[in-house]
Design an enzyme around this catalytic site. Structure first.
Site: not given
Ligand code: PGA
Length: 268
Positions: A14, A102, A172, A236-237
């Site tokens: 999230w 990130e 990722e 994520g999104g």
């Molecule tokens: P995303 O993020 O699905 O929004 O691209 C994935 C993540 O950073 O784990």
């Protein structure tokens, strides 16, 4: 359920979304839309302040586990703003993301810190979900393999072979995160193979689950999961809305893959 058991895994990251009230509201809707499945593992990584509320709201679902997005490797001390592993365990976390891109790129986390956090999570008895992935410039420069091998290498150096039985990895590609761009299923499968070869070269002969992440959504999850090399997805999104996330899980689990290590996906 053991977190490293090789079952199809849907992990929701999230990021900095859903405080306590929103996390509770998500849980209520999600529970109404889904039922527990033996063949799946559903993981949620809410912001730290929401771990306790979410873990409590989802506690009756044996297929669901809650984790932290980041932890410090020290159990306590003068580290303003940091959160320790014992603290997230007390709040209800049984997993933690480690080295999300990130964290690496926006907060300057190094390979060495990733390795320390991984070791600390294992020592404390929670499952680290260790993320690796190359940036766009690294990819364009033909350095994808080199970067992945370096990132995995730092963790390999820090762990005994047997410790890998408790580790889960996520590939990722940084250029695919939050951008709407995807690695093709073939590209993703190829890097998963590379990671497995790298682990094998270092004596990790058992299958370590590897998830794929980066703009995974309801439209592409099935084609990604038809690749036997993928043990699941880290999202994520598309995990922020309860109905949308339930849809991703439904479509992904319909893909009914039987990965190389072999796991059973229950028909829904
Ligand atoms: P995303 O993020 O699905 O929004 O691209 C994935 C993540 O950073 O784990």
């Amino acid at each position: 359920m053991k977190n490293t058991e090789r079952k199809l895994t849907f992990a929701a990251n999230w990021k900095m979304n859903h405080g306590v009230a929103e996390a509770r509201a998500f849980a209520e809707k999600f529970l109404a839309l889904t039922s527990s499945s033996d063949g799946l593992k559903l993981w949620f990584f809410p912001p730290a302040v929401s771990i306790a509320a979410l873990a409590a709201a989802l506690k009756n679902r044996p297929d669901i586990t809650v984790g932290a997005q980041n932890v410090h490797w020290e159990p306590r001390g003068a580290y303003t703003g940091a959160i320790s592993i014992p603290m997230v365990i007390e709040a209800g976390a049984r997993l933690t993301l480690v080295g999300h891109s990130e964290r690496r790129h926006l907060f300057g986390e190094t390979d060495e810190q990733v390795a320390r956090k991984t070791r600390a999570a294992l020592a404390a008895g929670i499952t680290p979900l260790v993320c690796v992935g190359e940036t766009l410039s690294e990819r364009d420069g033909g350095r994808t393999e080199q970067v992945i091998v370096r990132q995995i290498g730092a963790v390999l150096q820090a762990l005994e072979v047997e410790a890998w039985r408790e580790v889960v990895l996520a590939y990722e590609p940084v250029w695919a995160i939050g951008t709407g761009k995807n690695a093709t299923p073939d590209d993703a499968a190829q890097i998963h193979e590379l990671i497995r070869m790298e682990l094998g070269r270092s004596g990790v002969s058992f299958p370590v689950p590897i998830l794929y992440g980066g703009s995974v959504n309801a439209g592409n999850v099935a084609s990604l999961l038809t690749q036997p090399q993928l043990d699941g997805v880290l999202v994520g999104g598309a995990s922020l809305d309860p109905a949308g996330w339930a849809d991703v899980i439904a479509r992904g689990s319909q893909a009914k893959v039987r990965p190389s290590g072999g796991f059973d996906v229950v028909e829904s």
